[in-house]
Scaffold this motif. Structure first.
Motif, PDB file in Angstrom:
ATOM      1  N   THR A 149       1.626   3.556  -8.469  1.00  0.00           N
ATOM      2  CA  THR A 149       0.873   4.532  -9.154  1.00  0.00           C
ATOM      3  C   THR A 149      -0.001   5.349  -8.187  1.00  0.00           C
ATOM      4  O   THR A 149      -0.290   6.420  -8.455  1.00  0.00           O
ATOM      5  CB  THR A 149      -0.137   3.680 -10.072  1.00  0.00           C
ATOM      6  OG1 THR A 149       0.815   3.098 -11.228  1.00  0.00           O
ATOM      7  CG2 THR A 149      -1.177   4.569 -10.818  1.00  0.00           C
ATOM      8  N   PHE A 150      -0.576   4.728  -7.268  1.00  0.00           N
ATOM      9  CA  PHE A 150      -1.586   5.324  -6.140  1.00  0.00           C
ATOM     10  C   PHE A 150      -0.659   6.245  -5.417  1.00  0.00           C
ATOM     11  O   PHE A 150      -1.167   7.424  -5.163  1.00  0.00           O
ATOM     12  CB  PHE A 150      -2.242   4.497  -5.278  1.00  0.00           C
ATOM     13  CG  PHE A 150      -3.494   3.992  -6.023  1.00  0.00           C
ATOM     14  CD1 PHE A 150      -4.811   4.523  -5.758  1.00  0.00           C
ATOM     15  CD2 PHE A 150      -3.450   2.662  -6.891  1.00  0.00           C
ATOM     16  CE1 PHE A 150      -5.696   3.976  -6.336  1.00  0.00           C
ATOM     17  CE2 PHE A 150      -4.693   2.152  -7.363  1.00  0.00           C
ATOM     18  CZ  PHE A 150      -5.904   2.729  -7.154  1.00  0.00           C
TER      19      PHE A 150
ATOM     20  N   CYS B 296     -13.080  -2.060 -11.343  1.00  0.00           N
ATOM     21  CA  CYS B 296     -11.662  -1.409 -11.624  1.00  0.00           C
ATOM     22  C   CYS B 296     -10.637  -2.509 -11.629  1.00  0.00           C
ATOM     23  O   CYS B 296      -9.984  -2.599 -11.148  1.00  0.00           O
ATOM     24  CB  CYS B 296     -11.299  -0.636 -10.609  1.00  0.00           C
ATOM     25  SG  CYS B 296     -12.358   0.913 -10.337  1.00  0.00           S
TER      26      CYS B 296
ATOM     27  N   THR C 278     -14.889  -5.951  -8.564  1.00  0.00           N
ATOM     28  CA  THR C 278     -14.491  -4.633  -8.756  1.00  0.00           C
ATOM     29  C   THR C 278     -14.894  -4.158 -10.372  1.00  0.00           C
ATOM     30  O   THR C 278     -14.829  -5.022 -11.215  1.00  0.00           O
ATOM     31  CB  THR C 278     -13.205  -4.363  -8.468  1.00  0.00           C
ATOM     32  OG1 THR C 278     -13.118  -2.661  -8.556  1.00  0.00           O
ATOM     33  CG2 THR C 278     -12.166  -4.933  -9.231  1.00  0.00           C
TER      34      THR C 278
ATOM     35  N   GLU D 125     -10.698  -8.495  -7.053  1.00  0.00           N
ATOM     36  CA  GLU D 125     -10.540  -8.610  -8.288  1.00  0.00           C
ATOM     37  C   GLU D 125     -11.787  -8.948  -9.532  1.00  0.00           C
ATOM     38  O   GLU D 125     -12.048  -8.470 -10.265  1.00  0.00           O
ATOM     39  CB  GLU D 125      -9.204  -9.214  -8.860  1.00  0.00           C
ATOM     40  CG  GLU D 125      -8.815  -9.183 -10.199  1.00  0.00           C
ATOM     41  CD  GLU D 125      -8.443  -7.918 -10.580  1.00  0.00           C
ATOM     42  OE1 GLU D 125      -8.377  -7.634 -11.802  1.00  0.00           O
ATOM     43  OE2 GLU D 125      -8.129  -7.065  -9.692  1.00  0.00           O
TER      44      GLU D 125
ATOM     45  N   SER E 159       0.340  -5.829  -6.573  1.00  0.00           N
ATOM     46  CA  SER E 159       1.076  -5.402  -7.425  1.00  0.00           C
ATOM     47  C   SER E 159       1.824  -4.096  -7.132  1.00  0.00           C
ATOM     48  O   SER E 159       1.370  -3.324  -6.770  1.00  0.00           O
ATOM     49  CB  SER E 159       0.086  -4.960  -8.709  1.00  0.00           C
ATOM     50  OG  SER E 159       0.764  -3.957  -9.677  1.00  0.00           O
TER      51      SER E 159
ATOM     52  N   VAL F  81       1.036  -0.991  -9.263  1.00  0.00           N
ATOM     53  CA  VAL F  81      -0.223  -0.308  -8.776  1.00  0.00           C
ATOM     54  C   VAL F  81      -0.145   0.637  -7.601  1.00  0.00           C
ATOM     55  O   VAL F  81      -0.490   1.653  -7.408  1.00  0.00           O
ATOM     56  CB  VAL F  81      -1.299  -1.488  -8.573  1.00  0.00           C
ATOM     57  CG1 VAL F  81      -2.655  -0.832  -8.003  1.00  0.00           C
ATOM     58  CG2 VAL F  81      -1.750  -2.094  -9.883  1.00  0.00           C
TER      59      VAL F  81
ATOM     60  N   GLU G  29      -6.503  -3.642 -10.553  1.00  0.00           N
ATOM     61  CA  GLU G  29      -5.805  -3.243  -9.174  1.00  0.00           C
ATOM     62  C   GLU G  29      -5.345  -4.157  -8.522  1.00  0.00           C
ATOM     63  O   GLU G  29      -4.535  -3.904  -7.569  1.00  0.00           O
ATOM     64  CB  GLU G  29      -6.940  -2.010  -8.853  1.00  0.00           C
ATOM     65  CG  GLU G  29      -7.071  -0.958  -9.212  1.00  0.00           C
ATOM     66  CD  GLU G  29      -7.857   0.138  -8.770  1.00  0.00           C
ATOM     67  OE1 GLU G  29      -8.565  -0.353  -7.767  1.00  0.00           O
ATOM     68  OE2 GLU G  29      -8.018   1.194  -9.247  1.00  0.00           O
ATOM     69  N   ARG G  30      -5.943  -5.486  -8.512  1.00  0.00           N
ATOM     70  CA  ARG G  30      -5.409  -6.457  -7.673  1.00  0.00           C
ATOM     71  C   ARG G  30      -5.520  -6.044  -6.090  1.00  0.00           C
ATOM     72  O   ARG G  30      -4.671  -6.183  -5.274  1.00  0.00           O
ATOM     73  CB  ARG G  30      -4.087  -7.016  -7.899  1.00  0.00           C
ATOM     74  CG  ARG G  30      -3.722  -7.555  -9.233  1.00  0.00           C
ATOM     75  CD  ARG G  30      -4.367  -8.967  -9.655  1.00  0.00           C
ATOM     76  NE  ARG G  30      -3.934  -9.706  -8.687  1.00  0.00           N
ATOM     77  CZ  ARG G  30      -4.489 -11.075  -8.670  1.00  0.00           C
ATOM     78  NH1 ARG G  30      -5.688 -11.279  -9.164  1.00  0.00           N
ATOM     79  NH2 ARG G  30      -4.044 -11.764  -7.475  1.00  0.00           N
ATOM     80  N   GLU G  31      -6.745  -5.480  -5.969  1.00  0.00           N
ATOM     81  CA  GLU G  31      -7.018  -4.963  -4.466  1.00  0.00           C
ATOM     82  C   GLU G  31      -7.262  -6.134  -3.403  1.00  0.00           C
ATOM     83  O   GLU G  31      -8.297  -6.789  -3.501  1.00  0.00           O
ATOM     84  CB  GLU G  31      -8.126  -4.059  -4.452  1.00  0.00           C
ATOM     85  CG  GLU G  31      -8.362  -3.417  -3.168  1.00  0.00           C
ATOM     86  CD  GLU G  31      -9.628  -2.363  -3.146  1.00  0.00           C
ATOM     87  OE1 GLU G  31      -9.907  -2.002  -1.966  1.00  0.00           O
ATOM     88  OE2 GLU G  31     -10.121  -2.032  -4.210  1.00  0.00           O
TER      89      GLU G  31
ATOM     90  N   ARG H  77       0.849  -1.185   0.015  1.00  0.00           N
ATOM     91  CA  ARG H  77       0.083  -0.004  -0.095  1.00  0.00           C
ATOM     92  C   ARG H  77       0.788   1.194   0.143  1.00  0.00           C
ATOM     93  O   ARG H  77       1.783   1.289   0.700  1.00  0.00           O
ATOM     94  CB  ARG H  77      -1.038   0.096   1.136  1.00  0.00           C
ATOM     95  CG  ARG H  77      -1.862   1.269   1.252  1.00  0.00           C
ATOM     96  CD  ARG H  77      -2.728   1.147   2.893  1.00  0.00           C
ATOM     97  NE  ARG H  77      -3.297   2.414   2.896  1.00  0.00           N
ATOM     98  CZ  ARG H  77      -4.388   2.706   2.206  1.00  0.00           C
ATOM     99  NH1 ARG H  77      -5.002   2.074   1.313  1.00  0.00           N
ATOM    100  NH2 ARG H  77      -4.951   3.897   2.445  1.00  0.00           N
TER     101      ARG H  77
ATOM    102  N   THR I   5      -2.873  -3.947  -2.330  1.00  0.00           N
ATOM    103  CA  THR I   5      -2.692  -4.691  -3.676  1.00  0.00           C
ATOM    104  C   THR I   5      -1.373  -5.534  -3.685  1.00  0.00           C
ATOM    105  O   THR I   5      -0.397  -5.296  -2.878  1.00  0.00           O
ATOM    106  CB  THR I   5      -2.490  -3.571  -4.768  1.00  0.00           C
ATOM    107  OG1 THR I   5      -2.539  -4.260  -5.982  1.00  0.00           O
ATOM    108  CG2 THR I   5      -1.370  -2.643  -4.751  1.00  0.00           C
TER     109      THR I   5
END
Length: 223
Positions: free
Chosen positions: A129-130, A168, A166, A163, A123, A126, A171-173, A94, A121
């Motif tokens: 990116t956030f 989205c 969602t 995944e 990833s 990802v 994002e592999r949340e 995160r 995530t």
């Protein structure tokens, strides 16, 4: 986990979830499965430094710790059949910006809870990116990359992969429930330069079951 183009080997943890073996271990199990009905070894990656002898019975699909007699179910599956059981390599991340005083809250060994939902995530791209999208020109804020380490044997009762739920995708949340409990494995090193491209790192251990932690541990308002 093992390559999605071939079978994935997994075991059942104490939470009843299918946990994939690491790539190297999965490759060994696949090779031995093709060669014989059972396999005995003490040299798999998850056992490094322990030397515990294990027997893998490919007929009954049972893994046995030959020191304790503890058994676990084995699985040989397609990757899609176990996606969501546990994060690949048992780690999620995160990226976040925190006031410095809250970065300093995460001291080695501290056990705490977070009162809200907590998104992570599997990833790294990802998470970065956030983190970079939320960058702010505020000298009081520190860019942090959190690493959440999961117990590979016991799993986690309070996280879900979103995944397949969602809108989205990609994002592999992995979403932790309210009041999930963690302990600090490694705190941030604030003595070195940091920026959005090189955040400080905080490593955490995820409690398999938050019921194991008392209600009197501190709550952190930022994460």
């Amino acid at each position: 986990i093992a390559s999605a183009s071939g079978p994935v080997w997994a075991f059942e943890n104490d939470a009843g979830l299918k946990v994939p073996f690491l790539v190297a271990d999965g490759a060994i199990l696949e090779e031995e499965h093709e060669r014989a009905d059972y396999f005995e070894t003490s040299d798999l990656c998850f056992n490094e430094g322990h030397g515990t002898p294990y027997k893998f019975d490919f007929i009954t699909m049972i893994q046995t710790n030959q020191h304790t007699g503890k058994t676990r179910r084995l699985y040989r599956l397609e990757a899609a059949e176990i996606d969501g059981a546990m994060p690949p390599n048992n780690v999620t991340l995160r990226g976040a910006w925190l006031p410095r005083r809250y970065v300093e809250f995460f001291m080695k060994g501290r056990v705490y809870r977070y009162a809200g939902y907590l998104a992570s995530t599997d990833s790294h791209a990802v998470a970065m990116t956030f983190l970079q999208a939320a960058a702010r020109p505020d000298p009081e804020l520190v860019p942090v990359m959190f690493f959440f380490h999961f117990d590979p044997l016991r799993g986690c009762m309070h996280v879900n992969l979103l995944e397949n739920l969602t809108e989205c995708r990609g994002e592999r949340e992995w979403l932790f429930q309210h009041y999930s409990a963690f302990s600090v494995r490694r705190p941030a090193d604030l003595s070195k330069p940091f920026c959005a491209a090189m955040p400080v790192v905080i490593e955490l251990d995820v409690f398999p079951d938050s019921k194991e932690v008392g209600a009197d541990v501190p709550l952190v308002p930022w994460h």
